[in-house]
Design an enzyme around this catalytic site. Structure first.
Site, PDB file in Angstrom:
ATOM      1  N   SER A   5      -8.061  45.278 -58.497  1.00 11.77           N
ATOM      2  CA  SER A   5      -9.443  44.899 -58.196  1.00 11.77           C
ATOM      3  C   SER A   5     -10.313  44.984 -59.441  1.00 11.77           C
ATOM      4  CB  SER A   5     -10.003  45.818 -57.112  1.00 11.77           C
ATOM      5  OG  SER A   5     -11.405  45.643 -57.042  1.00 11.77           O
ATOM      6  N   HIS A  30      -7.937  40.688 -57.404  1.00  8.94           N
ATOM      7  CA  HIS A  30      -8.824  40.918 -56.256  1.00  8.94           C
ATOM      8  C   HIS A  30     -10.275  40.994 -56.743  1.00  8.94           C
ATOM      9  CE1 HIS A  30      -9.585  42.431 -52.165  1.00  8.94           C
ATOM     10  NE2 HIS A  30     -10.461  43.264 -52.712  1.00  8.94           N
ATOM     11  N   ASP A  32     -14.230  41.602 -55.599  1.00  9.53           N
ATOM     12  CA  ASP A  32     -15.081  42.185 -54.561  1.00  9.53           C
ATOM     13  C   ASP A  32     -16.527  41.740 -54.742  1.00  9.53           C
ATOM     14  OD1 ASP A  32     -13.280  44.009 -53.094  1.00  9.53           O
ATOM     15  OD2 ASP A  32     -13.027  44.937 -55.063  1.00  9.53           O
ATOM     16  N   MET A  34     -20.301  41.854 -53.326  1.00  8.47           N
ATOM     17  CA  MET A  34     -21.152  42.690 -52.453  1.00  8.47           C
ATOM     18  C   MET A  34     -22.589  42.209 -52.523  1.00  8.47           C
ATOM     19  SD  MET A  34     -19.772  46.401 -53.615  1.00  8.47           S
ATOM     20  CE  MET A  34     -18.027  46.721 -53.833  1.00  8.47           C
ATOM     21  N   HIS A  63     -12.752  38.773 -51.875  1.00  8.62           N
ATOM     22  CA  HIS A  63     -13.132  39.621 -50.738  1.00  8.62           C
ATOM     23  C   HIS A  63     -14.655  39.682 -50.671  1.00  8.62           C
ATOM     24  CE1 HIS A  63     -13.176  44.086 -49.161  1.00  8.62           C
ATOM     25  NE2 HIS A  63     -13.686  43.240 -48.277  1.00  8.62           N
ATOM     26  N   MET A  65     -17.925  41.008 -49.199  1.00  8.53           N
ATOM     27  CA  MET A  65     -18.552  42.079 -48.415  1.00  8.53           C
ATOM     28  C   MET A  65     -20.025  41.742 -48.292  1.00  8.53           C
ATOM     29  SD  MET A  65     -16.561  45.229 -50.143  1.00  8.53           S
ATOM     30  CE  MET A  65     -15.981  44.172 -51.445  1.00  8.53           C
ATOM     31  N   MET A 134      -9.305  47.656 -44.480  1.00 10.16           N
ATOM     32  CA  MET A 134      -9.998  48.559 -45.402  1.00 10.16           C
ATOM     33  C   MET A 134      -9.504  49.982 -45.154  1.00 10.16           C
ATOM     34  SD  MET A 134     -11.867  46.670 -47.309  1.00 10.16           S
ATOM     35  CE  MET A 134     -12.316  48.101 -48.288  1.00 10.16           C
ATOM     36  N   ASP A 172      -6.739  47.787 -48.720  1.00 12.82           N
ATOM     37  CA  ASP A 172      -7.721  47.872 -49.814  1.00 12.82           C
ATOM     38  C   ASP A 172      -8.500  49.185 -49.740  1.00 12.82           C
ATOM     39  OD1 ASP A 172      -9.631  47.364 -51.750  1.00 12.82           O
ATOM     40  OD2 ASP A 172     -10.568  45.690 -50.697  1.00 12.82           O
TER      41      ASP A 172
HETATM   42  C1  DX5 Z   1     -14.096  48.665 -52.003  1.00 12.67           C
HETATM   43  C2  DX5 Z   1     -13.456  47.422 -52.546  1.00 12.67           C
HETATM   44  C3  DX5 Z   1     -12.146  47.659 -53.178  1.00 12.67           C
HETATM   45  C4  DX5 Z   1     -12.191  48.560 -54.388  1.00 12.67           C
HETATM   46  C5  DX5 Z   1     -10.930  49.353 -54.386  1.00 12.67           C
HETATM   47  O1  DX5 Z   1     -15.282  48.322 -51.387  1.00 12.67           O
HETATM   48  O2  DX5 Z   1     -13.253  46.465 -51.505  1.00 12.67           O
HETATM   49  O3  DX5 Z   1     -11.452  46.465 -53.475  1.00 12.67           O
HETATM   50  O4  DX5 Z   1     -12.300  47.865 -55.604  1.00 12.67           O
HETATM   51  O5  DX5 Z   1     -11.014  50.308 -55.390  1.00 12.67           O
HETATM   52  P1  DX5 Z   1     -10.087  51.602 -55.381  1.00 12.67           P
HETATM   53  O6  DX5 Z   1      -8.681  51.110 -55.457  1.00 12.67           O
HETATM   54  O7  DX5 Z   1     -10.544  52.360 -56.576  1.00 12.67           O
HETATM   55  O8  DX5 Z   1     -10.364  52.323 -54.083  1.00 12.67           O
HETATM   56 ZN    ZN Z   2     -11.851  44.637 -51.884  1.00 12.58          ZN
END
Ligand code: DX5
Ligand code: ZN
Length: 213
Positions: A5, A30, A32, A34, A63, A65, A134, A172
């Site tokens: 990620s 990956h 993320d 947000m 992904h 969020m 998650m 994840d």
């Molecule tokens: C959390 C994200 C993850 C995050 C995982 O909200 O969706 O993808 O980057 O990071 P680690 O592996 O450090 O938990």
């Molecule tokens: Zn993620």
């Protein structure tokens, strides 16, 4: 498969990060996204992602969020993304959104927060190419793995088998070299790893270790 990620990468040196990443054993990158509304944090947006997409030679696993992720199907497709995943909790019209994602030429993924049961997927599992469970509450990297996720992976594997769905199972949050074998035995296909790859002394070697599990 292993999907590091970008959230845990060094944002001041993204092009160097992409150099080792492209020659590593990682399968997907990956990403993320947000919005500070669906989750209590903001990560990066499309101007940054466009640059990363140009540098990255591996499939992009996006992904979202965010609330109303259907508004951004076109933007995610324009990145050349392989997978676009949206949260079950953010989509009252999930069936329609998954169709829009597929029509845009991407694999359609559904994400469940830790408090959302796998059983809620029974009427949508055949329309999903991937289910992302998650294993932390989304919003931040570096959190502790919630052990109940292993049980959820088993439940999801059973649901996929009995429904005839071809969905991949992705996990994840808080994934490490220690808990990865448990998740794989339970039936996970893709593991996301942020801090356990990017914060490792040698991230490329960390990818190789995950790949050899
Ligand atoms: C959390 C994200 C993850 C995050 C995982 O909200 O969706 O993808 O980057 O990071 P680690 O592996 O450090 O938990
Ligand atoms: Zn993620």
């Amino acid at each position: 498969m292993i999907a590091p990620s970008l959230l845990s990468a060094d944002f001041a040196h993204l092009s160097q990060e992409m150099e080792w990443f492209n020659r590593s054993k990682a399968d997907w990158l990956h990403l993320d996204i947000m919005d500070g509304v669906f989750v209590p944090n903001i990560s990066f947006g499309f101007p940054v992602l466009k640059y990363v997409a140009e540098l990255c030679t591996k499939p992009l696993d996006v992904h979202l969020m965010i609330v109303q992720p259907e508004k951004f199907v076109r933007e995610v497709a324009a990145l050349g993304a392989h997978v676009m995943s949206v949260h079950y909790e953010a989509c009252p019209h999930l069936h329609r959104v998954l169709g829009q994602i597929r029509d845009a030429g991407m694999k359609a993924g559904v994400v469940l927060n830790p408090a959302t049961p796998v059983s809620l997927l029974s009427d949508i599992i055949c329309d999903a190419d991937l289910v992302l469970l998650m294993s932390v509450n989304p919003g931040f990297g570096g959190q502790k793995f919630i052990p109940h996720t292993v049980e959820k992976v088993k439940q999801l594997r059973a649901l996929i088998q009995e429904s005839g769905s071809k969905a991949l199972i992705e996990v994840d949050g808080g994934v490490t070299l220690e808990n990865a074998p448990l998740l794989m035995q339970a039936g996970a296909d893709v593991l996301v790893a942020g801090s356990s790859v990017f914060n490792a002394p040698n991230p490329e070697e960390a990818c190789a270790r995950f790949a050899s599990l």
